[in-house]
Write a protein that holds these residues in place. Structure first.
Motif, PDB file in Angstrom:
ATOM      1  N   VAL A 195       0.830  -1.209   0.000  1.00 32.84           N
ATOM      2  CA  VAL A 195       0.000   0.000   0.000  1.00 32.84           C
ATOM      3  C   VAL A 195       0.864   1.259   0.000  1.00 32.84           C
ATOM      4  N   ILE A 196       1.992   1.228   0.674  1.00 29.14           N
ATOM      5  CA  ILE A 196       2.911   2.374   0.625  1.00 29.14           C
ATOM      6  C   ILE A 196       3.381   2.574  -0.812  1.00 29.14           C
ATOM      7  N   TYR A 197       3.740   1.490  -1.463  1.00 34.60           N
ATOM      8  CA  TYR A 197       4.225   1.576  -2.842  1.00 34.60           C
ATOM      9  C   TYR A 197       3.158   2.138  -3.769  1.00 34.60           C
ATOM     10  N   VAL A 198       1.964   1.547  -3.770  1.00 33.52           N
ATOM     11  CA  VAL A 198       0.957   1.960  -4.743  1.00 33.52           C
ATOM     12  C   VAL A 198       0.400   3.348  -4.446  1.00 33.52           C
ATOM     13  N   GLU A 199       0.412   3.760  -3.213  1.00 32.16           N
ATOM     14  CA  GLU A 199      -0.157   5.058  -2.861  1.00 32.16           C
ATOM     15  C   GLU A 199       0.873   6.177  -2.778  1.00 32.16           C
ATOM     16  N   ALA A 200       2.133   5.857  -2.454  1.00 28.61           N
ATOM     17  CA  ALA A 200       3.059   6.947  -2.117  1.00 28.61           C
ATOM     18  C   ALA A 200       4.496   6.740  -2.569  1.00 28.61           C
ATOM     19  N   ARG A 201       4.735   5.870  -3.526  1.00 28.43           N
ATOM     20  CA  ARG A 201       6.115   5.565  -3.905  1.00 28.43           C
ATOM     21  C   ARG A 201       6.901   6.781  -4.376  1.00 28.43           C
ATOM     22  N   GLY A 202       6.259   7.786  -4.937  1.00 27.43           N
ATOM     23  CA  GLY A 202       6.953   8.968  -5.416  1.00 27.43           C
ATOM     24  C   GLY A 202       6.995  10.102  -4.415  1.00 27.43           C
ATOM     25  N   GLU A 203       6.519   9.840  -3.217  1.00 33.47           N
ATOM     26  CA  GLU A 203       6.433  10.876  -2.192  1.00 33.47           C
ATOM     27  C   GLU A 203       7.697  10.907  -1.326  1.00 33.47           C
ATOM     28  N   PRO A 204       7.928  12.025  -0.629  1.00 30.33           N
ATOM     29  CA  PRO A 204       9.028  12.063   0.337  1.00 30.33           C
ATOM     30  C   PRO A 204       8.803  10.991   1.415  1.00 30.33           C
ATOM     31  N   LEU A 205       9.860  10.637   2.100  1.00 29.72           N
ATOM     32  CA  LEU A 205       9.750   9.587   3.124  1.00 29.72           C
ATOM     33  C   LEU A 205       8.667   9.889   4.149  1.00 29.72           C
ATOM     34  N   ASP A 206       8.549  11.140   4.597  1.00 29.55           N
ATOM     35  CA  ASP A 206       7.501  11.467   5.568  1.00 29.55           C
ATOM     36  C   ASP A 206       6.119  11.110   5.028  1.00 29.55           C
ATOM     37  N   GLY A 207       5.886  11.354   3.758  1.00 31.57           N
ATOM     38  CA  GLY A 207       4.604  10.999   3.154  1.00 31.57           C
ATOM     39  C   GLY A 207       4.375   9.504   3.133  1.00 31.57           C
ATOM     40  N   GLN A 208       5.440   8.741   2.901  1.00 30.60           N
ATOM     41  CA  GLN A 208       5.328   7.281   2.910  1.00 30.60           C
ATOM     42  C   GLN A 208       5.065   6.775   4.332  1.00 30.60           C
ATOM     43  N   TYR A 209       5.745   7.363   5.305  1.00 32.63           N
ATOM     44  CA  TYR A 209       5.494   6.982   6.699  1.00 32.63           C
ATOM     45  C   TYR A 209       4.085   7.360   7.134  1.00 32.63           C
ATOM     46  N   MET A 210       3.554   8.470   6.610  1.00 34.61           N
ATOM     47  CA  MET A 210       2.188   8.857   6.952  1.00 34.61           C
ATOM     48  C   MET A 210       1.180   7.846   6.416  1.00 34.61           C
ATOM     49  N   VAL A 211       1.413   7.313   5.231  1.00 44.31           N
ATOM     50  CA  VAL A 211       0.531   6.262   4.707  1.00 44.31           C
ATOM     51  C   VAL A 211       0.594   5.047   5.632  1.00 44.31           C
ATOM     52  N   ALA A 212       1.787   4.698   6.079  1.00 47.33           N
ATOM     53  CA  ALA A 212       1.930   3.589   7.031  1.00 47.33           C
ATOM     54  C   ALA A 212       1.165   3.888   8.318  1.00 47.33           C
ATOM     55  N   ASP A 213       1.269   5.127   8.810  1.00 44.34           N
ATOM     56  CA  ASP A 213       0.534   5.508  10.019  1.00 44.34           C
ATOM     57  C   ASP A 213      -0.968   5.301   9.845  1.00 44.34           C
ATOM     58  N   VAL A 214      -1.500   5.672   8.692  1.00 43.21           N
ATOM     59  CA  VAL A 214      -2.936   5.517   8.446  1.00 43.21           C
ATOM     60  C   VAL A 214      -3.342   4.055   8.613  1.00 43.21           C
ATOM     61  N   VAL A 215      -2.606   3.160   8.003  1.00 44.21           N
ATOM     62  CA  VAL A 215      -2.948   1.736   8.086  1.00 44.21           C
ATOM     63  C   VAL A 215      -2.815   1.242   9.526  1.00 44.21           C
ATOM     64  N   ILE A 216      -1.713   1.544  10.162  1.00 36.86           N
ATOM     65  CA  ILE A 216      -1.483   1.083  11.545  1.00 36.86           C
ATOM     66  C   ILE A 216      -2.520   1.670  12.495  1.00 36.86           C
ATOM     67  N   ASN A 217      -2.870   2.933  12.312  1.00 38.02           N
ATOM     68  CA  ASN A 217      -3.893   3.549  13.166  1.00 38.02           C
ATOM     69  C   ASN A 217      -5.256   2.911  12.953  1.00 38.02           C
ATOM     70  N   ARG A 218      -5.556   2.544  11.727  1.00 40.01           N
ATOM     71  CA  ARG A 218      -6.830   1.875  11.478  1.00 40.01           C
ATOM     72  C   ARG A 218      -6.882   0.513  12.165  1.00 40.01           C
ATOM     73  N   VAL A 219      -5.793  -0.217  12.129  1.00 42.69           N
ATOM     74  CA  VAL A 219      -5.745  -1.515  12.808  1.00 42.69           C
ATOM     75  C   VAL A 219      -5.999  -1.323  14.302  1.00 42.69           C
ATOM     76  N   ALA A 220      -5.387  -0.317  14.884  1.00 45.38           N
ATOM     77  CA  ALA A 220      -5.485  -0.091  16.334  1.00 45.38           C
ATOM     78  C   ALA A 220      -6.841   0.452  16.762  1.00 45.38           C
ATOM     79  N   GLU A 221      -7.511   1.148  15.881  1.00 43.72           N
ATOM     80  CA  GLU A 221      -8.724   1.872  16.280  1.00 43.72           C
ATOM     81  C   GLU A 221      -9.942   0.995  16.516  1.00 43.72           C
TER      82      GLU A 221
END
Length: 123
Positions: free
Chosen positions: A10-36
């Protein structure tokens, strides 16, 4: 290990061309959804939850993805995020700067990283 693969995908398909912070933010979204608790309780089910991540909804050419040097970066970001090394945001949603989905009006804006705008649900 499979969760890391799903997160990298999901990081690749959604944010592969983004700065690292943007890629980490996509990861945060997924991890936060799992936790919520409102979403599935594991990374792969969140990633493949229908109509949640537009890049995942498309047919994926895994051979081309694995050949792309950006896949390595996505894999590293996913591995780091799964180990707890995230930006620590409470983001649960994002969209590109070129779209304005209806649901964004009901969320709290967190900010923009690269070409993505991130939100969290009202608390």
């Amino acid at each position: 290990m499979f969760s890391t693969f799903c997160l990298a995908l999901v990081i690749y398909v959604e944010a592969r061309g983004e700065p690292l912070d943007g890629q980490y933010m996509v990861a945060d979204v997924v991890i936060n959804r799992v936790a919520e608790g409102r979403w599935p309780d594991n990374v792969c089910d969140v990633v493949f939850d229908p109509k949640q991540f537009s890049g995942i909804n498309n047919k994926l050419d895994l051979e081309a993805i694995f050949a792309d040097p950006a896949w390595e970066t996505s894999s590293i970001v996913a591995s780091e995020a799964m180990s707890g090394n995230t930006l620590g945001s409470d983001a649960t949603h994002f969209h590109t700067t070129t779209s304005r989905p209806y649901w964004s009006n009901h969320l709290t804006l967190l900010g923009q990283y690269g070409n993505h705008i991130f939100y969290r649900e009202e608390q």
